[in-house]
Design a protein around this motif. Sequence first.
Motif, PDB file in Angstrom:
ATOM      1  N   ASP A 140       0.822  -1.218   0.000  1.00 23.03           N
ATOM      2  CA  ASP A 140       0.000   0.000   0.000  1.00 23.03           C
ATOM      3  C   ASP A 140       0.854   1.266   0.000  1.00 23.03           C
ATOM      4  N   ASP A 141       2.033   1.214   0.662  1.00 19.63           N
ATOM      5  CA  ASP A 141       2.839   2.436   0.775  1.00 19.63           C
ATOM      6  C   ASP A 141       3.462   2.864  -0.555  1.00 19.63           C
ATOM      7  N   MET A 142       3.317   2.053  -1.610  1.00 14.75           N
ATOM      8  CA  MET A 142       3.860   2.438  -2.910  1.00 14.75           C
ATOM      9  C   MET A 142       3.000   3.501  -3.585  1.00 14.75           C
ATOM     10  N   ARG A 144       2.221   6.375  -2.790  1.00 14.49           N
ATOM     11  CA  ARG A 144       2.748   7.751  -2.763  1.00 14.49           C
ATOM     12  C   ARG A 144       4.019   7.912  -3.599  1.00 14.49           C
ATOM     13  N   GLN A 145       4.457   6.829  -4.225  1.00 14.97           N
ATOM     14  CA  GLN A 145       5.665   6.926  -5.054  1.00 14.97           C
ATOM     15  C   GLN A 145       5.343   7.278  -6.511  1.00 14.97           C
ATOM     16  N   GLY A 146       4.065   7.319  -6.874  1.00 12.81           N
ATOM     17  CA  GLY A 146       3.704   7.657  -8.245  1.00 12.81           C
ATOM     18  C   GLY A 146       2.364   7.045  -8.593  1.00 12.81           C
ATOM     19  N   GLY A 208      18.253  -5.266   4.152  1.00 11.88           N
ATOM     20  CA  GLY A 208      19.380  -4.345   4.063  1.00 11.88           C
ATOM     21  C   GLY A 208      19.767  -4.018   2.628  1.00 11.88           C
ATOM     22  N   LEU A 209      18.945  -4.460   1.684  1.00  7.13           N
ATOM     23  CA  LEU A 209      19.271  -4.302   0.268  1.00  7.13           C
ATOM     24  C   LEU A 209      19.165  -2.838  -0.180  1.00  7.13           C
ATOM     25  N   THR A 210      18.117  -2.144   0.281  1.00  6.41           N
ATOM     26  CA  THR A 210      17.969  -0.734  -0.131  1.00  6.41           C
ATOM     27  C   THR A 210      19.134   0.087   0.381  1.00  6.41           C
ATOM     28  N   ALA A 240      11.387   3.653   8.084  1.00  5.92           N
ATOM     29  CA  ALA A 240      12.311   2.853   7.267  1.00  5.92           C
ATOM     30  C   ALA A 240      13.083   3.750   6.305  1.00  5.92           C
ATOM     31  N   SER A 241      12.403   4.747   5.748  1.00  4.47           N
ATOM     32  CA  SER A 241      13.067   5.642   4.801  1.00  4.47           C
ATOM     33  C   SER A 241      14.163   6.450   5.501  1.00  4.47           C
ATOM     34  N   GLY A 242      13.877   6.917   6.716  1.00  6.27           N
ATOM     35  CA  GLY A 242      14.885   7.664   7.482  1.00  6.27           C
ATOM     36  C   GLY A 242      16.082   6.782   7.817  1.00  6.27           C
TER      37      GLY A 242
HETATM   38  C1  LIG Z   1      11.774   2.602   2.642  1.00  5.92           C
HETATM   39  C2  LIG Z   1      12.128   1.301   1.963  1.00  5.92           C
HETATM   40  C3  LIG Z   1      12.846   1.622   0.665  1.00  5.92           C
HETATM   41  C4  LIG Z   1      13.065   0.498   2.885  1.00  5.92           C
HETATM   42  O1  LIG Z   1      13.475  -0.651   2.183  1.00  5.92           O
HETATM   43  P1  LIG Z   1      14.169  -1.908   2.898  1.00  5.92           P
HETATM   44  O2  LIG Z   1      14.805  -2.716   1.811  1.00  5.92           O
HETATM   45  O3  LIG Z   1      13.221  -2.611   3.787  1.00  5.92           O
HETATM   46  O4  LIG Z   1      15.301  -1.237   3.766  1.00  5.92           O
HETATM   47  P2  LIG Z   1      16.578  -1.997   4.333  1.00  5.92           P
HETATM   48  O5  LIG Z   1      16.277  -3.451   4.549  1.00  5.92           O
HETATM   49  O6  LIG Z   1      17.758  -1.646   3.480  1.00  5.92           O
HETATM   50  O7  LIG Z   1      16.732  -1.354   5.754  1.00  5.92           O
HETATM   51  C5  LIG Z   1      17.411  -0.140   5.928  1.00  5.92           C
HETATM   52  C6  LIG Z   1      17.206   0.313   7.343  1.00  5.92           C
HETATM   53  O8  LIG Z   1      15.809   0.570   7.560  1.00  5.92           O
HETATM   54  C7  LIG Z   1      15.396  -0.092   8.747  1.00  5.92           C
HETATM   55  N1  LIG Z   1      14.001  -0.437   8.572  1.00  5.92           N
HETATM   56  C8  LIG Z   1      13.469  -1.195   7.600  1.00  5.92           C
HETATM   57  N2  LIG Z   1      12.128  -1.262   7.750  1.00  5.92           N
HETATM   58  C9  LIG Z   1      11.832  -0.514   8.846  1.00  5.92           C
HETATM   59  C10 LIG Z   1      10.624  -0.171   9.494  1.00  5.92           C
HETATM   60  N3  LIG Z   1       9.445  -0.587   9.026  1.00  5.92           N
HETATM   61  N4  LIG Z   1      10.702   0.622  10.594  1.00  5.92           N
HETATM   62  C11 LIG Z   1      11.887   1.078  11.042  1.00  5.92           C
HETATM   63  N5  LIG Z   1      13.069   0.816  10.456  1.00  5.92           N
HETATM   64  C12 LIG Z   1      13.039   0.020   9.367  1.00  5.92           C
HETATM   65  C13 LIG Z   1      16.302  -1.303   8.829  1.00  5.92           C
HETATM   66  O9  LIG Z   1      16.378  -1.815  10.154  1.00  5.92           O
HETATM   67  C14 LIG Z   1      17.606  -0.718   8.405  1.00  5.92           C
HETATM   68  O10 LIG Z   1      18.141   0.029   9.459  1.00  5.92           O
HETATM   69  P3  LIG Z   1      19.640  -0.188   9.960  1.00  5.92           P
HETATM   70  O11 LIG Z   1      20.500   0.173   8.761  1.00  5.92           O
HETATM   71  O12 LIG Z   1      19.774   0.772  11.076  1.00  5.92           O
HETATM   72  O13 LIG Z   1      19.721  -1.635  10.312  1.00  5.92           O
HETATM   73  C15 LIG Z   1      10.888   0.427   1.670  1.00  5.92           C
HETATM   74  O14 LIG Z   1      10.174   0.243   2.873  1.00  5.92           O
HETATM   75  C16 LIG Z   1       9.969   1.035   0.630  1.00  5.92           C
HETATM   76  O15 LIG Z   1      10.157   0.842  -0.572  1.00  5.92           O
HETATM   77  N6  LIG Z   1       8.936   1.780   1.066  1.00  5.92           N
HETATM   78  C17 LIG Z   1       7.970   2.393   0.154  1.00  5.92           C
HETATM   79  C18 LIG Z   1       8.602   3.517  -0.619  1.00  5.92           C
HETATM   80  C19 LIG Z   1       9.174   4.593   0.286  1.00  5.92           C
HETATM   81  O16 LIG Z   1       8.627   4.921   1.329  1.00  5.92           O
HETATM   82  N7  LIG Z   1      10.306   5.156  -0.171  1.00  5.92           N
HETATM   83  C20 LIG Z   1      10.936   6.242   0.515  1.00  5.92           C
HETATM   84  C21 LIG Z   1      10.254   7.498   0.118  1.00  5.92           C
HETATM   85  S1  LIG Z   1      10.807   8.877   1.111  1.00  5.92           S
END
Ligand SMILES: CC(C)(COP(=O)(O)OP(=O)(O)OC[C@H]1O[C@@H](n2cnc3c(N)ncnc32)[C@H](O)[C@@H]1OP(=O)(O)O)[C@@H](O)C(=O)NCCC(=O)NCCS
Length: 292
Positions: A140-142, A144-146, A208-210, A240-242
Amino acid sequence: MDDRPTDGTRDQNSADVVELTGRLLCADLTEASTVRQHLPEHIALTRAEPGCFRFEVEPTEDPLVWTVVEQFVDRAAFDAHQARVRTSRWLEATAGIARDYVISTRDSLDEVSAVTPSPMLRRLRASDAPAVHAAFGSADDMARQGDVTTLAEAERYVARLLAEDSPHEPWAIAEGEELIGLIAVTVDEENLSGWFWYWVTHRARGRGLTARAAATVAQWALTERGLERLELGHRVNNPASGAVARAVGFVKEGTERGKFLIDGQRFDVDTYGRLRTDPAPAFDSLPLRAGE
Ligand SMILES: CC(C)(COP(=O)(O)OP(=O)(O)OC[C@H]1O[C@@H](n2cnc3c(N)ncnc32)[C@H](O)[C@@H]1OP(=O)(O)O)[C@@H](O)C(=O)NCCC(=O)NCCS
């Protein structure tokens, strides 16, 4: 193949990884053309399923035959996949085509990850549109990406990013050939700066891929691409984005209070920047293949 419900008589432990291998056998070139037409969307939608580890449908030397390998994390994920496929466009179009397959189990995910292709970064391609469509439908959070809810919208989204005069530098995170995420920099040439953004399909998250991919692209942007400043912003209810931003060496610079109005509620946005002169974080980089 995946789209025929199994008979339920096999003795499979629900915690085991389920693997299906076999062939798709077309009777003539018309059936083969139907497969070619519908396969990209079928592959993209299946790979976006949360429990799918591997889904490969490859052509063979025989133009009427494809090989199939599927791996799902457990029986429930495999059953969920079959349930989705039962009402899919793929099955509607290909129900009459012969399949020859066996289903077995593997003991552990370690065995599966040994055959999953390693992730890497490559340039976005027009042919990534079905995978982009699937990614936008994966969480669902996608939204807001487009604006991508159909394949045609995904094609337009990709075309905009690839346009000759586009300010965007889009990098696909790929496993094998398949796009599973996007890291992009929208370049402001005048100021040698870039707006940094990213998303990943649901099944690829939490590994940890992102963070690895974003750190790799940020390094490229601040060196080879010649930018001096990267910036990004995220809603405070998107931690997660932060976390990704901080892992990539971005420094929090401020908060835009009440910036967005979503469903009647105002949300703050935290803003981050990374300068070329900031210390680079230690990270496990992904291969970055500009030529692919
Ligand atoms: C944001 C997003 C890219 C993260 O992707 P991901 O592959 O799960 O991220 P990673 O596995 O690389 O984790 C990176 C960090 O985020 C943290 N993290 C991941 N999901 C989390 C969550 N739901 N809450 C808190 N922290 C979180 C991880 O613990 C990790 O932190 P660390 O480096 O301190 O261990 C993904 O949730 C996403 O695509 N969201 C929708 C699009 C979006 O919001 N994009 C950003 C727009 S501003």
